[in-house]
Design a protein around this motif. Structure first.
Motif, PDB file in Angstrom:
ATOM      1  N   GLY A   1       0.779  -1.231   0.000  1.00 26.35           N
ATOM      2  CA  GLY A   1       0.000   0.000   0.000  1.00 26.35           C
ATOM      3  C   GLY A   1       0.810   1.280   0.000  1.00 26.35           C
ATOM      4  N   ALA A   2       2.137   1.204   0.209  1.00 23.75           N
ATOM      5  CA  ALA A   2       2.947   2.425   0.305  1.00 23.75           C
ATOM      6  C   ALA A   2       2.962   3.187  -1.013  1.00 23.75           C
ATOM      7  N   SER A   3       3.139   2.467  -2.121  1.00 24.67           N
ATOM      8  CA  SER A   3       3.220   3.130  -3.412  1.00 24.67           C
ATOM      9  C   SER A   3       1.935   3.880  -3.739  1.00 24.67           C
ATOM     10  N   GLU A   4       0.809   3.259  -3.482  1.00 24.58           N
ATOM     11  CA  GLU A   4      -0.484   3.886  -3.787  1.00 24.58           C
ATOM     12  C   GLU A   4      -0.716   5.130  -2.928  1.00 24.58           C
ATOM     13  N   TRP A   5      -0.265   5.107  -1.681  1.00 23.24           N
ATOM     14  CA  TRP A   5      -0.515   6.222  -0.761  1.00 23.24           C
ATOM     15  C   TRP A   5       0.447   7.388  -0.995  1.00 23.24           C
ATOM     16  N   LEU A   6       1.693   7.076  -1.378  1.00 25.19           N
ATOM     17  CA  LEU A   6       2.717   8.110  -1.479  1.00 25.19           C
ATOM     18  C   LEU A   6       2.850   8.709  -2.872  1.00 25.19           C
ATOM     19  N   ARG A   7       2.388   8.009  -3.904  1.00 26.78           N
ATOM     20  CA  ARG A   7       2.537   8.537  -5.259  1.00 26.78           C
ATOM     21  C   ARG A   7       1.661   9.769  -5.464  1.00 26.78           C
ATOM     22  N   PHE A   8       2.045  10.604  -6.429  1.00 27.89           N
ATOM     23  CA  PHE A   8       1.317  11.844  -6.690  1.00 27.89           C
ATOM     24  C   PHE A   8       0.024  11.563  -7.441  1.00 27.89           C
ATOM     25  N   SER A   9      -1.056  12.134  -6.931  1.00 25.98           N
ATOM     26  CA  SER A   9      -2.360  12.108  -7.596  1.00 25.98           C
ATOM     27  C   SER A   9      -2.905  13.520  -7.532  1.00 25.98           C
ATOM     28  N   ARG A  10      -3.149  14.136  -8.688  1.00 31.93           N
ATOM     29  CA  ARG A  10      -3.572  15.535  -8.667  1.00 31.93           C
ATOM     30  C   ARG A  10      -4.862  15.771  -7.880  1.00 31.93           C
ATOM     31  N   PRO A  11      -5.885  14.932  -8.014  1.00 33.28           N
ATOM     32  CA  PRO A  11      -7.085  15.166  -7.193  1.00 33.28           C
ATOM     33  C   PRO A  11      -6.779  15.172  -5.696  1.00 33.28           C
ATOM     34  N   ARG A  12      -5.952  14.231  -5.241  1.00 36.46           N
ATOM     35  CA  ARG A  12      -5.616  14.203  -3.814  1.00 36.46           C
ATOM     36  C   ARG A  12      -4.702  15.360  -3.433  1.00 36.46           C
ATOM     37  N   TYR A  13      -3.793  15.731  -4.340  1.00 37.92           N
ATOM     38  CA  TYR A  13      -2.915  16.875  -4.089  1.00 37.92           C
ATOM     39  C   TYR A  13      -3.723  18.149  -3.915  1.00 37.92           C
ATOM     40  N   GLU A  14      -4.712  18.350  -4.781  1.00 36.58           N
ATOM     41  CA  GLU A  14      -5.543  19.550  -4.697  1.00 36.58           C
ATOM     42  C   GLU A  14      -6.455  19.542  -3.475  1.00 36.58           C
ATOM     43  N   GLN A  15      -6.641  18.362  -2.884  1.00 37.18           N
ATOM     44  CA  GLN A  15      -7.426  18.263  -1.663  1.00 37.18           C
ATOM     45  C   GLN A  15      -6.568  18.402  -0.413  1.00 37.18           C
ATOM     46  N   GLY A  16      -5.267  18.624  -0.602  1.00 43.19           N
ATOM     47  CA  GLY A  16      -4.396  18.881   0.551  1.00 43.19           C
ATOM     48  C   GLY A  16      -3.229  17.950   0.734  1.00 43.19           C
ATOM     49  N   ALA A  17      -3.075  16.947  -0.101  1.00 37.16           N
ATOM     50  CA  ALA A  17      -1.969  15.996   0.041  1.00 37.16           C
ATOM     51  C   ALA A  17      -0.704  16.566  -0.605  1.00 37.16           C
ATOM     52  N   VAL A  18      -0.242  17.697  -0.076  1.00 38.35           N
ATOM     53  CA  VAL A  18       0.881  18.404  -0.693  1.00 38.35           C
ATOM     54  C   VAL A  18       2.192  17.637  -0.588  1.00 38.35           C
ATOM     55  N   TRP A  19       2.289  16.733   0.387  1.00 41.21           N
ATOM     56  CA  TRP A  19       3.520  15.970   0.540  1.00 41.21           C
ATOM     57  C   TRP A  19       3.805  15.063  -0.655  1.00 41.21           C
ATOM     58  N   GLN A  20       2.797  14.809  -1.461  1.00 41.99           N
ATOM     59  CA  GLN A  20       2.966  13.854  -2.550  1.00 41.99           C
ATOM     60  C   GLN A  20       3.924  14.330  -3.635  1.00 41.99           C
ATOM     61  N   ILE A  21       4.158  15.640  -3.741  1.00 42.84           N
ATOM     62  CA  ILE A  21       5.119  16.103  -4.740  1.00 42.84           C
ATOM     63  C   ILE A  21       6.538  15.639  -4.376  1.00 42.84           C
ATOM     64  N   TRP A  22       6.755  15.305  -3.093  1.00 42.12           N
ATOM     65  CA  TRP A  22       8.042  14.774  -2.643  1.00 42.12           C
ATOM     66  C   TRP A  22       8.014  13.255  -2.542  1.00 42.12           C
ATOM     67  N   THR A  23       7.019  12.732  -1.856  1.00 44.27           N
ATOM     68  CA  THR A  23       6.991  11.292  -1.610  1.00 44.27           C
ATOM     69  C   THR A  23       6.789  10.481  -2.884  1.00 44.27           C
ATOM     70  N   SER A  24       6.203  11.104  -3.899  1.00 42.54           N
ATOM     71  CA  SER A  24       6.016  10.382  -5.166  1.00 42.54           C
ATOM     72  C   SER A  24       7.351  10.018  -5.801  1.00 42.54           C
ATOM     73  N   GLN A  25       8.414  10.720  -5.399  1.00 45.32           N
ATOM     74  CA  GLN A  25       9.730  10.437  -5.953  1.00 45.32           C
ATOM     75  C   GLN A  25      10.460   9.329  -5.193  1.00 45.32           C
ATOM     76  N   TRP A  26       9.814   8.823  -4.156  1.00 43.95           N
ATOM     77  CA  TRP A  26      10.402   7.728  -3.385  1.00 43.95           C
ATOM     78  C   TRP A  26       9.766   6.385  -3.716  1.00 43.95           C
ATOM     79  N   VAL A  27       8.659   6.415  -4.443  1.00 48.83           N
ATOM     80  CA  VAL A  27       7.967   5.167  -4.788  1.00 48.83           C
ATOM     81  C   VAL A  27       7.895   5.041  -6.308  1.00 48.83           C
ATOM     82  N   HIS A  28       7.509   3.846  -6.761  1.00 46.33           N
ATOM     83  CA  HIS A  28       7.531   3.562  -8.197  1.00 46.33           C
ATOM     84  C   HIS A  28       6.279   2.823  -8.631  1.00 46.33           C
ATOM     85  N   LEU A  29       6.094   2.760  -9.948  1.00 45.56           N
ATOM     86  CA  LEU A  29       4.877   2.172 -10.497  1.00 45.56           C
ATOM     87  C   LEU A  29       4.958   0.663 -10.666  1.00 45.56           C
ATOM     88  N   SER A  30       6.139   0.091 -10.522  1.00 40.56           N
ATOM     89  CA  SER A  30       6.294  -1.362 -10.611  1.00 40.56           C
ATOM     90  C   SER A  30       7.597  -1.744  -9.931  1.00 40.56           C
TER      91      SER A  30
END
Length: 211
Positions: A17-46
Motif C-alpha cells: 500500500g505504500a506506493s499507492e498512498w505516497l505517489r502523486f495524484s492531482r485530485p488528492r494533491y488539490e485536496q491537501g496531500a501536498v507531501w505527494q510532490i516529494w513522496t512520489s519520488q520515493w515510490v515507483h509504479l512497478s
C-alpha cells in the motif's frame, strides 16, 4: 548513502500500500496531500521500475565518486528532487507521478557540472575539510562532463518528440518526460549556486591576508 537509497527505494516498493498512498495524484494533491510532490519520488509504479532506478543510482554515484565527494552528489540529487516537485505541482496536465528518474537526471547533470567547475585556484593546497576542494577538474574530467551533458541534452530532446512511452515498451507505463528536464535543471542549478557561492567566498588564507 547509496545503501540507504537502495533500501528505501526497494523497501517502500515492497511495503503493501505504500506506493499507492505516497505517489502523486492531482485530485488528492488539490485536496491537501501536498507531501505527494516529494513522496512520489520515493515510490515507483512497478517492481522493475524501482529496481531500475536503484541500479541507475548506484551506477551514477559510484562512478562519479572517483571525482566528486558525496556532499556535492547529494546537492545534485536534492536539486533534482526540487525541480521535479516544482514541475509536478505546477503542470495541470500531470495527473499522477511516481519514480526517482527525474531526480536521477538531476544527480547526473549536477555531477557533470561539478566535474567541470574549477573549485580551487591553481596551487591552492587541498584540505580534506575544505568544501571548495570537493572537486579537482582536469582536461579529461571536463571532457567527460561535456560528453555527459551533451548526451543528456540529446536524450531529453529526443524524448520531447516521443509518444510518451518508455523505449521498446520497457516499462509498460507512460513516462512523464518534463520531470526529466526539470530534474536535470534542478540538479545543475543547485550545484551551480553552491559552487558560485564558494567561488565568491574568500578562503581562510585570503581572509587572514587582508588583516
Amino acid at each position: 548513502m547509496a545503501a540507504f537509497f537502495v533500501l528505501m527505494t526497494l523497501g517502500l516498493q515492497l511495503w503493501p500500500g505504500a506506493s499507492e498512498w505516497l505517489r502523486f495524484s492531482r485530485p488528492r494533491y488539490e485536496q491537501g496531500a501536498v507531501w505527494q510532490i516529494w513522496t512520489s519520488q520515493w515510490v515507483h509504479l512497478s517492481n522493475w521500475h524501482a529496481v531500475g532506478n536503484a541500479f541507475a543510482f548506484l551506477v551514477i554515484i559510484l562512478m562519479s565518486g572517483y571525482w566528486i565527494r558525496w556532499p556535492f552528489q547529494m546537492l545534485a540529487l536534492v536539486g533534482g528532487y526540487v525541480g521535479v516537485a516544482i514541475v509536478v505541482a505546477l503542470d495541470p496536465s500531470c495527473n499522477f507521478y511516481a519514480g526517482a528518474s527525474g531526480a536521477l537526471h538531476g544527480l547526473l547533470a549536477g555531477n557533470a557540472v561539478s566535474l567541470a567547475w574549477p573549485t580551487r585556484a591553481p596551487g591552492r593546497p587541498v584540505n580534506v575539510n575544505d568544501c571548495a576542494a570537493l572537486v579537482t577538474p582536469s582536461r579529461g574530467s571536463c571532457l567527460v562532463a561535456i560528453t555527459v551533458l551533451g548526451g543528456m541534452a540529446l536524450k531529453l530532446w529526443l524524448q520531447a518528440g516521443s509518444a510518451g512511452k518508455a523505449p521498446l515498451g520497457g516499462w509498460g507505463f507512460p513516462v512523464y518526460h518534463p520531470a526529466h528536464v526539470a530534474g536535470a535543471l534542478g540538479g545543475m542549478s543547485l550545484v551551480l549556486l553552491v559552487l558560485a557561492s564558494l567561488a565568491l567566498t574568500p578562503t581562510k588564507e585570503q581572509a587572514e591576508s587582508r588583516h
